[in-house]
Motif scaffolding. Structure first.
Motif, PDB file in Angstrom:
ATOM      1  N   GLY A  40       0.777  -1.224   0.000  1.00  0.00           N
ATOM      2  CA  GLY A  40       0.000   0.000   0.000  1.00  0.00           C
ATOM      3  C   GLY A  40       0.814   1.282   0.000  1.00  0.00           C
ATOM      4  O   GLY A  40       0.384   2.285  -0.583  1.00  0.00           O
ATOM      5  N   LYS A 190      -5.610   1.700 -11.234  1.00  0.00           N
ATOM      6  CA  LYS A 190      -6.194   0.704 -10.324  1.00  0.00           C
ATOM      7  C   LYS A 190      -7.682   0.955 -10.091  1.00  0.00           C
ATOM      8  O   LYS A 190      -8.434   0.027  -9.804  1.00  0.00           O
ATOM      9  N   ARG A 220      -0.727  -9.169  -1.050  1.00  0.00           N
ATOM     10  CA  ARG A 220       0.586  -9.824  -1.035  1.00  0.00           C
ATOM     11  C   ARG A 220       0.395 -11.183  -0.365  1.00  0.00           C
ATOM     12  O   ARG A 220      -0.506 -11.345   0.471  1.00  0.00           O
ATOM     13  N   LYS A 225      -2.509 -11.843   6.006  1.00  0.00           N
ATOM     14  CA  LYS A 225      -3.670 -11.629   5.124  1.00  0.00           C
ATOM     15  C   LYS A 225      -4.591 -12.852   5.127  1.00  0.00           C
ATOM     16  O   LYS A 225      -5.610 -12.866   4.454  1.00  0.00           O
ATOM     17  N   GLY A 249      -2.070 -11.830  -6.120  1.00  0.00           N
ATOM     18  CA  GLY A 249      -1.030 -11.145  -5.352  1.00  0.00           C
ATOM     19  C   GLY A 249       0.189 -10.940  -6.206  1.00  0.00           C
ATOM     20  O   GLY A 249       0.374 -11.621  -7.203  1.00  0.00           O
ATOM     21  N   SER A 250       0.997  -9.966  -5.828  1.00  0.00           N
ATOM     22  CA  SER A 250       2.263  -9.804  -6.547  1.00  0.00           C
ATOM     23  C   SER A 250       3.362  -9.611  -5.521  1.00  0.00           C
ATOM     24  O   SER A 250       3.098  -9.251  -4.375  1.00  0.00           O
ATOM     25  N   PHE A 307      -4.215  -0.797   7.581  1.00  0.00           N
ATOM     26  CA  PHE A 307      -5.369  -0.231   6.867  1.00  0.00           C
ATOM     27  C   PHE A 307      -5.372  -0.960   5.537  1.00  0.00           C
ATOM     28  O   PHE A 307      -4.334  -1.083   4.900  1.00  0.00           O
ATOM     29  N   LEU A 309      -5.903  -1.034   1.903  1.00  0.00           N
ATOM     30  CA  LEU A 309      -6.261  -0.274   0.692  1.00  0.00           C
ATOM     31  C   LEU A 309      -7.193  -1.078  -0.207  1.00  0.00           C
ATOM     32  O   LEU A 309      -8.077  -0.531  -0.856  1.00  0.00           O
ATOM     33  N   GLU A 313     -10.480   0.071  -2.247  1.00  0.00           N
ATOM     34  CA  GLU A 313     -10.544  -0.090  -3.709  1.00  0.00           C
ATOM     35  C   GLU A 313     -11.820  -0.840  -4.115  1.00  0.00           C
ATOM     36  O   GLU A 313     -12.499  -0.470  -5.074  1.00  0.00           O
TER      37      GLU A 313
HETATM   38  N1  UDP Z   1      -1.762  -4.942  -4.862  1.00  0.00           N
HETATM   39  C1  UDP Z   1      -1.451  -5.032  -6.202  1.00  0.00           C
HETATM   40  N2  UDP Z   1      -1.196  -6.244  -6.717  1.00  0.00           N
HETATM   41  C2  UDP Z   1      -1.255  -7.350  -5.971  1.00  0.00           C
HETATM   42  C3  UDP Z   1      -1.540  -7.259  -4.595  1.00  0.00           C
HETATM   43  C4  UDP Z   1      -1.794  -6.026  -4.065  1.00  0.00           C
HETATM   44  O1  UDP Z   1      -1.418  -4.040  -6.918  1.00  0.00           O
HETATM   45  O2  UDP Z   1      -1.017  -8.412  -6.528  1.00  0.00           O
HETATM   46  C5  UDP Z   1      -2.076  -3.615  -4.342  1.00  0.00           C
HETATM   47  C6  UDP Z   1      -3.496  -3.511  -3.843  1.00  0.00           C
HETATM   48  O3  UDP Z   1      -4.374  -3.257  -4.917  1.00  0.00           O
HETATM   49  C7  UDP Z   1      -3.371  -2.357  -2.855  1.00  0.00           C
HETATM   50  C8  UDP Z   1      -1.977  -2.559  -2.284  1.00  0.00           C
HETATM   51  O4  UDP Z   1      -1.255  -3.356  -3.225  1.00  0.00           O
HETATM   52  O5  UDP Z   1      -3.414  -1.139  -3.535  1.00  0.00           O
HETATM   53  C9  UDP Z   1      -2.009  -3.306  -0.964  1.00  0.00           C
HETATM   54  O6  UDP Z   1      -2.310  -2.411   0.026  1.00  0.00           O
HETATM   55  P1  UDP Z   1      -2.958  -2.883   1.390  1.00  0.00           P
HETATM   56  O7  UDP Z   1      -3.082  -1.679   2.249  1.00  0.00           O
HETATM   57  O8  UDP Z   1      -4.228  -3.635   1.115  1.00  0.00           O
HETATM   58  O9  UDP Z   1      -1.921  -3.937   2.006  1.00  0.00           O
HETATM   59  P2  UDP Z   1      -0.335  -3.910   2.281  1.00  0.00           P
HETATM   60  O10 UDP Z   1       0.270  -4.723   1.166  1.00  0.00           O
HETATM   61  O11 UDP Z   1       0.116  -2.498   2.281  1.00  0.00           O
HETATM   62  O12 UDP Z   1      -0.186  -4.621   3.583  1.00  0.00           O
END
Ligand code: UDP
Length: 403
Positions: A40, A190, A220, A225, A249-250, A307, A309, A313
């Motif tokens: 995020g 996004k 992730r 998660k 996830g990436s 938090f 994101l 979204e």
């Molecule tokens: N996200 C992404 N690709 C993925 C996994 C997550 O672009 O494969 C983005 C997701 O859309 C969000 C952010 O990464 O915008 C994750 O933010 P979040 O606050 O939910 O979790 P964090 O990874 O910061 O713990």
């Protein structure tokens, strides 16, 4: 650029933003975190820097670099702050400091305001040249391992201020503390509207069937998660409602545990043809956007979460959401109004079925969710808050924000 938000973001936020932009025009505002992509923090910074520049602020973004050992240590620190029983030895802390020292030698830390994101770059404060320094904590520190928290506090208390996402995360510290919730950008790749063709292109390329309801979690691959909990909930639902589960996830360069957790998830899914585990490359924003838009229910079943994101979204896209009742998620979801909060796998399964069996209710809650995000969690509000904090610590003599 900022005018593109008119009609989308609340008017008051935009007015205040412009005023603050005038006050802070040409001043330099440096953000430092530990990854360019994944998670995020990077998500927000990518969008925030150009908006700040458009407002007239001289905004900059630097990323600290480190080797595997450094990121193993910082992930352990992260896990400990979120409550896992980790031990951080003196030599690990020394290495954490040394890597920051090397980064400080290579970076230009000279700015009017410096915002340091999370614990990885926190020791940079020792190399401060001038300006206001603010530490921004994005993680769920409601129940941390005390020794780790205390050690980190040595750095945090040298800052001018600290910012947390939720009031209950704030610690007793000898610095000014502020609460600012994170946000999403409605105009980003996004979150922007997509055409049916764009959505179809994604589902065909990723081979996601669209003949049955889709349950989605985007995260992730991180145990906090709870991806296995999501699969368990799906299995319960599947006995009664035919559906598809997508876990997308990436990797994040500052998260070395992703691969191990991904393997655990794959093994646990046991080649179920209706469970789609997608390891997407970084910056797969349009694909994530499309997946969120074709889903019937979106989960963020976290066990700890600063938090989510992903929750905002999904809500912005009018989707019914289910979130773990943890960390910042209860601020995002008004239980029973803009979504459901759950405490267990059984709770998640129950709420998924409730949505699938009551599409009108799901639609109504999704619409309320979108408005809730509009009023509270768009990026214009977050930039307003960051600039307000900066302005207020520069003008401590003023009792209220006089612009
Ligand atoms: N996200 C992404 N690709 C993925 C996994 C997550 O672009 O494969 C983005 C997701 O859309 C969000 C952010 O990464 O915008 C994750 O933010 P979040 O606050 O939910 O979790 P964090 O990874 O910061 O713990």
């Amino acid at each position: 650029m900022i005018h593109q938000y008119s009609g989308i973001s609340p008017k008051g936020d935009l007015l205040l933003l412009q005023k603050l932009g005038e006050k802070l025009e040409n001043k330099s505002f440096l953000h430092i975190n530990s990854t360019k992509a994944g998670g995020g923090v990077a998500e927000i910074l990518q969008r925030m820097i150009p908006i700040l520049s458009d407002l007239g602020v001289d905004a900059k973004w630097e990323i600290i670099t480190g080797d595997d050992r450094f990121f193993d240590i910082t992930k352990k620190i992260h896990n400990a702050l979120q409550g896992n029983p980790e031990v951080i030895t003196e030599s690990m802390w020394e290495y954490h400091f040394d890597v920051n020292k090397r980064n400080a030698e290579l970076m230009d830390l000279d700015a009017d305001a410096v915002l340091i994101h999370d614990p990885q770059p926190a020791p940079l404060i020792e190399f401060r040249k001038g300006g206001r320094w603010i530490w921004r904590c994005h993680i769920d520190v409601s129940n941390p391992v005390q020794e780790v928290c205390e050690y980190l506090k040595r750095y945090c208390e040298k800052y001018d201020a600290a910012i947390f996402s939720v009031a209950k995360f704030a610690r007793a510290m000898a610095v000014d503390e502020f609460i600012i919730t994170p946000s999403i950008d409605p105009l980003s790749e996004k979150n922007r509207e997509l055409s049916d063709e764009e959505i179809q292109e994604t589902t065909e390329r990723l081979k996601i069937p669209v003949d049955r309801p889709i349950i989605l979690q985007v995260s992730r691959f991180d145990r906090f998660k709870d991806p296995l909990g999501v699969i368990k909930a799906y299995r319960t639902v599947k006995k009664y409602n035919d559906c598809i589960l997508v876990l997308a996830g990436s990797p994040a360069t500052d998260d070395p545990e992703g691969e191990v957790v991904l393997n655990e998830v794959r093994e646990y899914a046991e080649n179920d043809p209706d469970v789609h585990i997608l390891l997407l490359p970084p910056f797969s924003d349009k694909d994530i956007n499309a997946l969120q838009r074709i889903s019937s229910v979106i989960l963020q079943k976290s066990l700890k979460e600063g938090f989510g994101l992903t929750v905002s979204e999904a809500m912005w896209k009018g989707k019914p959401v289910i979130g773990g009742a943890t960390g910042g998620i209860p601020l995002q979801i008004v239980h029973g109004v803009t979504g459901f909060l759950v405490h267990s796998v059984e709770g998640a399964a129950y709420r998924i079925r409730q949505y699938l069996n009551n599409p009108e209710m799901a639609l109504r809650m999704g619409e309320k969710g979108r408005e809730y995000v509009r009023n509270n969690f768009l990026i214009t509000r977050q930039i307003r808050d960051y600039l307000s904090v900066w302005y207020s610590i520069e003008h401590k003599e003023k009792a209220i924000l006089e612009l």
